[in-house]
Design a protein around this motif. Structure first.
Motif, short mmCIF file in Angstrom:
data_model
loop_
_atom_site.label_atom_id
_atom_site.label_comp_id
_atom_site.label_asym_id
_atom_site.label_seq_id
_atom_site.Cartn_x
_atom_site.Cartn_y
_atom_site.Cartn_z
N ALA A 59 25.69 38.83 47.94
CA ALA A 59 26.63 40.20 46.92
C ALA A 59 27.06 40.43 48.56
CB ALA A 59 26.71 40.74 45.89
N VAL A 60 26.50 40.56 49.47
CA VAL A 60 27.12 41.21 50.97
C VAL A 60 26.55 40.48 51.70
CG1 VAL A 60 26.68 43.09 50.21
CG2 VAL A 60 24.31 42.25 51.01
N GLU A 61 26.20 39.08 51.55
CA GLU A 61 26.33 38.20 52.57
C GLU A 61 27.59 38.06 53.38
OE1 GLU A 61 25.88 32.91 53.67
OE2 GLU A 61 26.17 34.64 51.67
N ASN A 62 28.53 38.74 53.83
CA ASN A 62 29.45 38.67 54.78
C ASN A 62 29.70 39.38 55.13
OD1 ASN A 62 30.09 40.50 52.41
ND2 ASN A 62 32.64 39.60 52.41
N LYS A 63 29.26 41.21 54.89
CA LYS A 63 28.70 41.85 55.57
C LYS A 63 28.02 41.64 56.53
CE LYS A 63 30.36 44.82 52.40
NZ LYS A 63 30.38 46.29 50.93
N LEU A 64 26.61 41.15 56.22
CA LEU A 64 25.44 40.68 56.87
C LEU A 64 25.30 40.12 58.56
CD1 LEU A 64 22.95 40.88 54.24
CD2 LEU A 64 23.00 42.46 55.97
N GLY A 65 26.60 38.83 57.68
CA GLY A 65 26.57 37.96 58.97
C GLY A 65 25.31 36.51 58.56
N ASP A 106 15.60 47.93 57.33
CA ASP A 106 16.03 48.27 58.23
C ASP A 106 17.25 46.87 58.86
OD1 ASP A 106 14.46 49.79 58.47
OD2 ASP A 106 12.79 48.21 59.90
N ILE A 107 17.55 45.71 58.42
CA ILE A 107 18.56 45.43 58.42
C ILE A 107 19.40 45.46 58.02
CG2 ILE A 107 19.52 42.98 58.16
CD1 ILE A 107 16.40 41.54 58.54
N LEU A 108 19.30 46.24 56.32
CA LEU A 108 20.58 46.61 56.08
C LEU A 108 20.69 47.66 57.12
CD1 LEU A 108 19.47 45.94 52.27
CD2 LEU A 108 21.32 44.61 53.68
N GLU A 109 20.17 48.65 57.18
CA GLU A 109 20.68 50.02 57.75
C GLU A 109 21.33 49.86 58.98
OE1 GLU A 109 20.38 53.95 57.54
OE2 GLU A 109 20.20 52.66 56.07
N GLU A 110 20.39 48.80 59.63
CA GLU A 110 21.13 48.46 61.20
C GLU A 110 22.88 47.90 61.00
OE1 GLU A 110 21.32 45.45 64.71
OE2 GLU A 110 19.26 45.22 63.50
N VAL A 111 23.19 47.31 59.44
CA VAL A 111 25.25 47.16 59.41
C VAL A 111 25.01 48.09 58.54
CG1 VAL A 111 25.70 45.66 57.67
CG2 VAL A 111 24.02 44.44 58.33
N ARG A 112 24.89 48.95 57.92
CA ARG A 112 26.04 50.47 57.91
C ARG A 112 25.95 50.94 58.78
NH1 ARG A 112 22.65 53.11 53.00
NH2 ARG A 112 25.00 54.41 52.96
N GLY A 113 25.03 51.18 59.89
CA GLY A 113 25.58 51.82 61.11
C GLY A 113 26.31 51.52 62.01
N GLY A 119 33.96 52.19 61.67
CA GLY A 119 35.20 53.06 60.69
C GLY A 119 35.40 52.14 59.84
N ILE A 120 34.66 51.31 59.72
CA ILE A 120 35.10 50.49 58.15
C ILE A 120 34.59 51.41 56.59
CG2 ILE A 120 34.14 48.28 57.12
CD1 ILE A 120 33.46 47.03 59.49
N LEU A 121 36.36 51.20 56.23
CA LEU A 121 35.39 52.09 54.67
C LEU A 121 34.41 51.07 53.73
CD1 LEU A 121 39.03 53.62 54.41
CD2 LEU A 121 37.23 54.83 55.74
N ASP A 122 33.81 51.50 53.00
CA ASP A 122 33.65 50.77 52.11
C ASP A 122 34.67 50.61 50.34
OD1 ASP A 122 34.15 52.94 50.17
OD2 ASP A 122 31.77 53.78 50.07
N PHE A 123 34.31 50.24 49.62
CA PHE A 123 34.94 49.45 48.46
C PHE A 123 35.78 51.10 48.54
CE2 PHE A 123 30.86 50.72 45.79
CZ PHE A 123 31.06 51.69 45.31
N GLU A 124 35.17 52.43 47.87
CA GLU A 124 35.79 53.65 47.38
C GLU A 124 37.03 54.12 47.70
OE1 GLU A 124 32.06 55.45 45.90
OE2 GLU A 124 32.28 55.13 43.66
N GLY A 125 36.42 53.47 49.40
CA GLY A 125 37.58 54.41 50.20
C GLY A 125 37.79 55.31 51.37
N LEU A 127 33.92 56.78 54.05
CA LEU A 127 33.58 55.98 55.24
C LEU A 127 31.93 56.66 54.95
CD1 LEU A 127 33.50 54.69 58.30
CD2 LEU A 127 33.30 57.31 58.95
N SER A 128 31.07 55.99 54.93
CA SER A 128 29.61 55.03 54.09
C SER A 128 28.67 54.41 55.33
CB SER A 128 29.49 55.59 52.70
OG SER A 128 29.42 53.97 52.41
N GLY A 129 29.35 53.65 54.84
CA GLY A 129 28.57 52.04 56.31
C GLY A 129 28.42 51.47 54.72
N ASP A 130 28.63 51.13 53.26
CA ASP A 130 28.88 50.68 52.97
C ASP A 130 29.92 49.19 52.77
OD1 ASP A 130 26.42 50.01 50.89
OD2 ASP A 130 27.57 51.59 49.47
#
Length: 130
Positions: A59-65, A106-113, A119-125, A127-130
């Motif tokens: 589901a988050v493959e596009n965010k991970l690369g 840790d991979i997910l944490e790196e992407v969230r950081g 400054g990418i906003l999450d699905f709720e608008g 700034l959480s890194g999601d």
């Protein structure tokens, strides 16, 4: 067997980076046993939990690369194999499985950081890194 076909929507699939991280923490605490019936009405088995994790990663493959997704998927498969090899936590493979899960975390944490600092906003608008 696809657990989603058996349990339907009761089998919750995480769809955000932070939700997947939450799942990983729970899995690491329950490893290698995964023998609980949830209040949602499906059993927490190793197959069900790793299915949820893999579906969440997809589901988050596009965010991970592509590269990070492949690494996370490989670590997930490795963790499951290690848990299956040491179901009673007797040989140390279960500990290695937990380490592999934490590498995915840790991979997910790196992407969230990176997403947060960009400054990418999450699905709720938010700034959480999601």
């Amino acid at each position: 067997m696809n657990p989603r076909e058996t349990y339907g929507d009761r089998l919750y699939i995480p769809e955000n980076l932070s939700e997947i991280q939450d799942l990983i923490i729970v899995m690491a605490n329950e490893a290698p046993f995964f023998k609980v019936v949830t209040f949602y009405g499906y059993p927490k088995t190793i197959d069900n939990e790793f299915f949820r994790l893999r579906e969440g990663l997809q589901a988050v493959e596009n965010k991970l690369g592509a590269a990070r997704y492949a690494k996370a998927a490989g670590l997930t498969d490795r963790a499951k194999a290690l848990f299956l090899a040491d179901p009673q936590s007797a040989t140390g493979d279960a500990c290695k499985g937990v380490t592999a899960l934490m590498e995915v975390y840790d991979i997910l944490e790196e992407v969230r950081g990176e997403r947060y600092h960009a400054g990418i906003l999450d699905f709720e608008g938010i700034l959480s890194g999601d």
